[in-house]
Design an enzyme around this catalytic site. Structure first.
Site, PDB file in Angstrom:
ATOM      1  N   CYS A 175       0.798  -1.136   0.112  1.00  0.00           N
ATOM      2  CA  CYS A 175       0.038   0.141  -0.031  1.00  0.00           C
ATOM      3  C   CYS A 175       0.817   1.068   0.044  1.00  0.00           C
ATOM      4  O   CYS A 175       0.325   2.293   0.025  1.00  0.00           O
ATOM      5  CB  CYS A 175      -0.930   0.061   1.133  1.00  0.00           C
ATOM      6  SG  CYS A 175      -2.145  -1.190   1.364  1.00  0.00           S
ATOM      7  N   CYS A 195      -2.636   9.146   6.015  1.00  0.00           N
ATOM      8  CA  CYS A 195      -1.278   9.107   6.795  1.00  0.00           C
ATOM      9  C   CYS A 195      -1.645   9.221   8.185  1.00  0.00           C
ATOM     10  O   CYS A 195      -1.082   8.707   9.117  1.00  0.00           O
ATOM     11  CB  CYS A 195      -0.381  10.276   6.331  1.00  0.00           C
ATOM     12  SG  CYS A 195      -0.028   9.858   4.599  1.00  0.00           S
TER      13      CYS A 195
END
Lengths: 406, 141
Positions: free
Chosen positions: B37, B107
């Site tokens: 990912c 994130c």
């Protein structure tokens, strides 16, 4: 110390060569005529300039001047070629053969035709070097196939396809062969007769010409290839592409082709030296770096490398005074890794770690040295920060780890 | 993509990069994300078993600049906090501090998950009955 920032992204675009710019300048002001104005000297002057450019482009790819159609760029040329052929030959068939690493201008034109129910498309895979197997092309052809569209050289990994062989297969079977040669025309020898190409897209800004202008080569003889226009209007360009000609841009494209042809052999020797130096410098100093693309059948200015354990976007951020790219410029706004690198089967992890260096006419050896140093330093710094690098050094097989993300 | 000044600062001068010894009983380790990912964060917290206060933190991150900045910021954020307080940290606090754009929200989610995973790991080793928090999908948001 070279001047910063350094531009090393010449697959995305190139600066206009001073020789090209100089040739273009008069056509902005004193020679502003419309090339379609047949009844006064302003128009004749513009038409003459356009015809000169047609000749310069034709010479670069061994075509006839009248086989060159001007467009707004290679995206338009690809659209016109693919949609134009499918529409014109709809009585004959509706099948297209292309490949998974084509530019979006080709892939999305094909998808649009599929969605509209106008064509069926076979997307051929590539090998681990990004190359299409001509045998796969041959096997994919059916009685309904009207078009093969394979690019000359890939914009991300630089792999040069066996175009002449694919072209021969197309002509043996009476199928039109379109080739997106944006990265190849003006960079490596392209010959529409030797390569059996029927339609060829090229763009000015990739070869040190201006943005917003391109051309489509349309074979007139052996066989004559027909396309349906995709834009209605004044019937310019022998009815294939309406719209007042961008004379200034066309003059620039012509001159860019002339210069490219004249300097190609020498420029390629220089670019190969620089590219090989950059590659050797990186590979000697860093472990676990992998070349993407073909080791030899590759554009001279291209170097695409995966730096294991380092994410590409973070590396770009670290190389803030060097313009290179991760994935391709068209997809850099997304989080997905490059579909081209993925198609090589390197795995998503290495796809996320890929950087494309594009060397061009104005890069210097000092710049190559500087970039080698910056890349080496930044990769080392990011690896010190990378949990994957730490795990790999501890001997943990990253593929055996159960990652907590789905 | 244009990065905020704070992201650039954390990227250029990451705080508390490194690792604690694995054998250290007071250290909880959380590893979240996946290489395919494009993001993996390892967060380690040294937690005082008496006070349950996070005394020190280290991180290592494979990911974009925003992922590195999110984990770097988190190491600063959790230090001195009781684990209950740290468990209550939301990804939105990270987004606000670092001015993350929408495409980089994941994130901050990953960084929040890393805190929970590290504390969960510590609790496991300290016989805590509470189950480790289930990490959320890393790429949501």
């Amino acid at each position: 110390m070279p001047k910063l920032p350094i531009y090393m992204d010449n697959h995305a675009t190139t600066p206009v060569d001073p020789r090209v710019l100089e040739t273009m300048l008069p056509y902005f002001s004193e020679k502003f005529g419309n090339a379609a104005s047949r009844n006064h000297s302003f128009g004749w002057e513009a038409e003459e300039a356009v015809d000169r450019a047609r000749g310069q482009i034709a010479q670069l790819i061994n075509a006839k001047p009248k086989e060159i159609i001007f467009t707004s760029g290679a995206t338009e040329s690809d659209n016109l070629a693919i949609k134009g052929v499918v529409e014109f030959y709809k009585e004959k068939g509706d099948h297209i053969v292309t490949c998974v690493t084509e530019h979006k201008a080709v892939l999305d034109s094909c998808r649009a035709l599929e969605r509209a129910g106008k064509a069926m498309v076979t997307y051929l895979p590539v090998d681990k070097y990004g190359m299409v197997d001509p045998d796969d092309v041959r096997k994919a052809l059916t009685d309904r196939t009207v078009l093969i569209s394979i690019m000359y050289a890939n914009n991300e990994v630089g792999t040069i396809h066996p175009i002449a062989e694919i072209g021969r297969i197309a002509h043996e079977r009476g199928v039109v062969f379109h080739c997106d040669a944006v990265q190849a025309a003006g960079k490596i020898p392209v010959d529409v007769d030797r390569d059996h190409i029927d339609l060829l897209a090229l763009s000015a800004h990739k070869i040190y010409g201006p943005k917003g202008v391109g051309a489509l080569y349309v074979r007139a003889k052996g066989p004559r290839v027909r396309i349906s226009p995709q834009m209605d209007g004044g019937g310019h360009e022998r009815g294939m592409r309406s719209g007042t000609l961008n004379v200034t841009g066309i003059v620039g494209l012509g001159k860019a082709c002339e210069v490219a042809g004249a300097v190609m052999a020498e420029e390629n020797r220089r670019l190969l030296d620089l590219r090989d130096k950059l590659q050797a410098g990186i590979f000697e100093r860093l472990d676990e770096v992998y070349l993407n693309g073909h080791p030899t059948e590759r554009l001279p200015g291209n170097l695409n490398v995966s730096f294991a354990y380092v994410e590409g976007e973070s590396l770009l951020m670290g190389l803030n005074d060097v313009a290179v790219s991760s994935g391709s410029a068209c997809t850099s706004a997304t989080l997905e890794p490059s579909y081209v690198i993925r198609a090589l089967g390197v795995g998503d992890e290495l796809a996320h770690s890929s950087i494309r260096f594009g060397l061009g006419r104005f890069n210097t050896e000092a710049e190559v040295d500087f970039v080698t140093d910056r890349v080496t330093r930044e990769v080392r710094r990011l690896r010190e920060m990378s949990p994957l690098y730490e795990m790999a050094r501890e001997g943990i097989d990253l593929k055996s780890v159960q990652w907590k993300a789905e | 993509m244009a990065y905020s000044d704070k992201v650039i600062d954390h990227y250029n001068n990451p705080r508390n990069v490194g690792s604690f010894g694995k054998a250290d009983a007071d250290v909880g380790t959380g590893i979240v994300g996946a290489p395919e990912c494009g993001d993996v964060m390892k967060l380690q917290l040294r937690i005082n078993p008496e006070s349950r206060v996070i005394e020190d933190a280290r991180f290592k991150t494979f990911g974009c600049g925003s992922a590195i900045a999110s984990s770097s910021y988190v190491t600063e954020l959790v230090k001195g906090k009781h684990i209950d307080e740290a468990m209550a940290i939301k990804n939105t606090a990270i987004v606000a501090e670092l001015n993350l754009p929408p495409v980089k929200i994941h994130c901050s989610v990953l960084a929040e998950d890393a805190i929970k995973a590290a504390i969960g790991d510590w609790k496991k080793h300290h016989g805590d009955a509470e189950p480790a928090a289930e990490p959320r999908r890393a790429r949501e948001g």
